[in-house]
Design a protein around this motif. Structure first.
Motif, PDB file in Angstrom:
ATOM      1  N   THR A 235       0.796  -1.233   0.000  1.00  0.00           N
ATOM      2  CA  THR A 235       0.000   0.000   0.000  1.00  0.00           C
ATOM      3  C   THR A 235       0.825   1.279   0.000  1.00  0.00           C
ATOM      4  O   THR A 235       0.288   2.350  -0.302  1.00  0.00           O
ATOM      5  N   VAL A 236       2.121   1.188   0.333  1.00  0.00           N
ATOM      6  CA  VAL A 236       2.940   2.413   0.433  1.00  0.00           C
ATOM      7  C   VAL A 236       4.131   2.306  -0.516  1.00  0.00           C
ATOM      8  O   VAL A 236       5.082   1.569  -0.257  1.00  0.00           O
ATOM      9  N   PRO A 237       4.129   3.040  -1.653  1.00  0.00           N
ATOM     10  CA  PRO A 237       5.242   2.966  -2.617  1.00  0.00           C
ATOM     11  C   PRO A 237       6.590   3.332  -2.007  1.00  0.00           C
ATOM     12  O   PRO A 237       7.617   2.734  -2.332  1.00  0.00           O
ATOM     13  N   ALA A 238       6.601   4.321  -1.118  1.00  0.00           N
ATOM     14  CA  ALA A 238       7.870   4.733  -0.504  1.00  0.00           C
ATOM     15  C   ALA A 238       8.481   3.588   0.296  1.00  0.00           C
ATOM     16  O   ALA A 238       9.710   3.436   0.340  1.00  0.00           O
ATOM     17  N   ALA A 239       7.636   2.775   0.904  1.00  0.00           N
ATOM     18  CA  ALA A 239       8.138   1.636   1.671  1.00  0.00           C
ATOM     19  C   ALA A 239       8.792   0.619   0.747  1.00  0.00           C
ATOM     20  O   ALA A 239       9.834   0.038   1.070  1.00  0.00           O
ATOM     21  N   ARG A 240       8.175   0.398  -0.431  1.00  0.00           N
ATOM     22  CA  ARG A 240       8.765  -0.538  -1.384  1.00  0.00           C
ATOM     23  C   ARG A 240      10.141  -0.048  -1.855  1.00  0.00           C
ATOM     24  O   ARG A 240      11.090  -0.824  -1.969  1.00  0.00           O
ATOM     25  N   ARG A 241      10.231   1.253  -2.140  1.00  0.00           N
ATOM     26  CA  ARG A 241      11.524   1.792  -2.570  1.00  0.00           C
ATOM     27  C   ARG A 241      12.570   1.670  -1.465  1.00  0.00           C
ATOM     28  O   ARG A 241      13.737   1.359  -1.723  1.00  0.00           O
ATOM     29  N   ALA A 242      12.161   1.909  -0.240  1.00  0.00           N
ATOM     30  CA  ALA A 242      13.098   1.821   0.885  1.00  0.00           C
ATOM     31  C   ALA A 242      13.616   0.397   1.055  1.00  0.00           C
ATOM     32  O   ALA A 242      14.820   0.169   1.256  1.00  0.00           O
TER      33      ALA A 242
END
Length: 701
Positions: A235-242
């Motif tokens: 649900t959180v794109p920033a989390a995937r990038r991190a």
């Protein structure tokens, strides 16, 4: 609905605002101990996996199992913290790591690879413990200092993790003292460090910081699980990038951690060098974390994450300092293996540094040869014994005219007037009784059983002298030249009598240590400690290993095991005056009297090299060769030590027909010195002979 932690049901008295300082102190101490244990095994895990498995291709499994173990232990430890508090959770994690270290040592001793991997997984609990300690630092931290407190715990890991890798050398010494397999001493240190860490957590975290936090009204989920994390990633794109950045960064880190020690040792680095390299790597991981945190605040997280790989790219592009072409050397080693050598190692010193290489197999049933593998260097040992004699002369204890009877009256009745100089340059006429232990027929008819009958039993120095006393004297002292191993056995006995120390201890303290020969030993039994090239002999019946060669048959005449790099370190130390005064070194390399016919000085002889001097004359190389049972070695240097080479191989031929590895060894020696030639016009190899040790014939260059 979120469950509340069971740890919150019991009321814990609030210890006050100073409690956080105590928590940070305890956690920092635990992190230092944990980091010490982790650091002491970072590179050793990859090396141990390579050693037990017999293949460097699977060396990365050490880091893989550590990481997998940490991942598996993370959630159970988190749940335990929710139920019982940080104190019990962190103590348990340390104890599981203790069990892992113990399993690793046992697996190495039993040579059981699956058990070794299981131990690596259990040891990964220390990594999970390391990460969870950081969260413990935030349990009761004020919001305004929470990030700072966490970073202090991360930074404290630096101390142990940087010191730990530098214990590689001492840990190997500890392992040998305890009789443990190679590369396991560091895991003993890790075991002890984790035990101390468990004690620190169990005693120091009272009251428990997580329980204190919960008693203050903090809400913490009691059942952590991967499900919540996966939901967040979806649900959180920033989390995937991190996560992607962290995963890629860790892939690079683990790759470097796993392959760097294997690569370094393969190319000749000692464990001390490996330890220093890993400690610098770890320092970069932890010590600079506050700096990168500051950069992230100033430049932004994305910019910092993208800029960081540039450091690794720059390091990978660093050029080699060696200023000579090594291709010819490697080709010569390959030819040596083609012509019958089993394993070969070499060290070539020239412009810009030292080149270390290896070819073939250390053990046909195990793994490939590495540049840092030791080999029996046989009569190259004689130069070291001669150094000890010259040191006695330098100290004023002896002169070149000191006789046998002046030191040990009655050792050799009727020949007590033989001098140490005559023993060193083989002009004494002393017969070589060692060969009476071998079959009295042509060497190319010997069998493996013939050699084993002679070289497996222990032979005392006195026994070797007695064997010589039964034989007729070769000639009157000083009137001829005849190679005698027993002459150097007698020198060893004279040195022991004069100093009150064993010859093994004298060589260690007066030669190995000052010359920085960290991997060398004068062995005295069939037990050889550490990695070494297993001796092989080529007989009429085929190639056969000779695992039980007892160096006592040569004693101080040829019992040293050393790496090729240690040998070039020895010749460098000798020629540059670190072992003897210049005038005494000059005496060692200057043949006199009857020894001039063989160009033999004191423990060293001279040959013409393949290069020319500035005056256009053939250069003179100084050194010795060695012929052991199943092994051959050679070492030469220029007088100024600017160019040196040492080489050792196993697979010595005892057949008359077929390819001769000795000829290929000679070609490798020429290739090494040609590669480092100071001029562009090397000479044609000279045809002069140098005496070969051990009755192996003549060495030509």
């Amino acid at each position: 609905m979120t469950e509340t932690s069971t740890a919150s049901t019991a009321q814990t008295p609030d210890p006050g605002p100073e409690f956080q300082r105590k928590v940070l102190t305890v956690l920092a101490l635990g992190q230092i101990l944990g980091g010490l244990g982790t650091g002491a095994t970072l590179a050793l895990g990859a090396l141990l996996v390579t050693e037990v498995s017999g293949s460097s291709a699977v060396s990365g499994l050490a880091a893989t199992m550590n990481t997998l173990g940490a991942a598996i232990m993370a959630i159970p430890l988190a749940r335990l913290a929710q139920r019982r508090g940080r104190r019990i959770s962190l103590t348990t994690g340390a104890l599981v790591a203790v069990a892992g270290a113990a399993v690793i040592v046992a697996a190495a001793a039993l040579n059981v690879f699956p058990l070794l991997l299981a131990g690596m997984g259990l040891l990964g609990s220390g990594m999970a413990l390391n990460l969870q300690s950081r969260f413990a630092a935030t349990d009761v931290a004020p919001a305004r200092t929470r990030a700072r407190d966490l970073s202090l715990i991360v930074w404290s890991t630096t101390v142990g993790s940087v010191v730990g890798p530098n214990l590689f050398g001492p840990s190997e010494t500890l392992g040998r003292v305890l009789g443990l397999p190679q590369f396991t001493g560091g895991f003993v240190i890790a075991l002890c460090a984790q035990v101390l860490g468990a004690i620190v957590y169990f005693i120091g975290l009272r009251p428990d910081p997580l329980k204190v936090a919960l008693s203050r009204g903090e809400s913490v989920a009691s059942t952590p699980s991967p499900a919540g994390g996966f939901t967040l990633l979806r649900t959180v794109p920033a989390a995937r990038r991190a996560v992607l950045v962290v995963a890629l960064s860790h892939a690079v880190m683990v790759g470097l951690m796993s392959m760097t020690p294997v690569h370094l040792t393969t190319h000749g680095a000692t464990l001390s060098v490996v330890g220093l390299t890993i400690s610098l790597h770890v320092a970069g991981m932890y010590a600079l974390s506050p700096v990168f945190g500051w950069l992230a605040d100033k430049l932004g997280r994305a910019a910092t994450a993208l800029a960081t790989p540039a450091f690794a790219t720059g390091a990978a592009a660093a050029p080699s300092k060696i200023a000579f072409n090594t291709a010819g050397i490697d080709a010569a080693l390959a030819n040596l293996v083609r012509d019958g050598a089993v394993g070969v190692t070499t060290s070539v010193v020239g412009p810009g540094g030292t080149y270390l290489s290896a070819a073939g197999k250390r053990d046909l049933q195990k793994d490939s040869a590495r540049p840092q593998d030791r080999a029996r260097i046989a009569s190259i040992t004689k130069a070291m014994i001669a150094v000890l004699v010259m040191q006695c002369i330098e100290a004023g204890q002896w002169t070149l005219r000191t006789t046998i009877d002046q030191v040990t009256p009655g050792l050799y009745p009727g020949r007590g007037g033989v001098t140490v100089a005559q023993l060193m340059n083989h002009t004494s006429g002393m017969p070589d009784g060692i060969y009476s232990l071998l079959p009295d027929r042509e060497w190319y008819t010997w069998t493996m059983q013939d050699l084993e009958a002679a070289v497996v039993p222990y032979h005392s120095e006195q026994e070797l002298v007695e064997l010589s006393r039964r034989l007729p004297w070769e000639f009157e002292p000083g009137t001829g030249w005849s190679y005698s191993n027993v002459g150097y056995v007698v020198l060893s006995m004279l040195l022991e009598a004069a100093t009150g120390s064993r010859i093994q201890d004298l060589v260690r303290d007066r030669v190995f240590k000052p010359a920085k020969m960290q991997q060398s030993r004068l062995e005295e039994s069939t037990l050889v400690r550490g990695r070494y090239l297993l001796p092989y002999g080529k007989f009429q019946a085929g190639l056969a290993p000779l695992p039980l060669v007892n160096p006592s048959i040569f004693s101080g005449a040829g019992g040293v095991y050393a790496t090729a790099e240690d040998i070039t370190d020895f010749t460098g130390a000798l020629m540059t005056g670190r072992l003897l005064r210049k005038d005494l070194v000059d005496a060692m390399v200057t043949p006199v009297g009857a020894a001039q016919q063989a160009r033999y000085g004191y423990g060293l002889y001279l040959i013409n090299g393949p290069c020319r001097t500035a005056a256009g004359t053939p250069e003179v190389l100084i050194g010795h060769d060695g012929a052991g049972f199943g092994t051959r070695a050679v070492s030469f240097t220029t007088r100024d030590a600017s160019r040196r080479m040492a080489l050792a191989y196993t697979g010595r031929s005892y057949v008359e027909e077929g390819p001769d590895p000795d000829a290929a060894m000679n070609a490798a020696l020429i290739a090494g010195f040609r590669a480092t030639c100071p001029t562009s016009a090397p000479t044609t190899p000279a045809s002069g002979k140098g005496p070969a040790s051990g009755g192996a014939g003549s060495l030509r260059l």
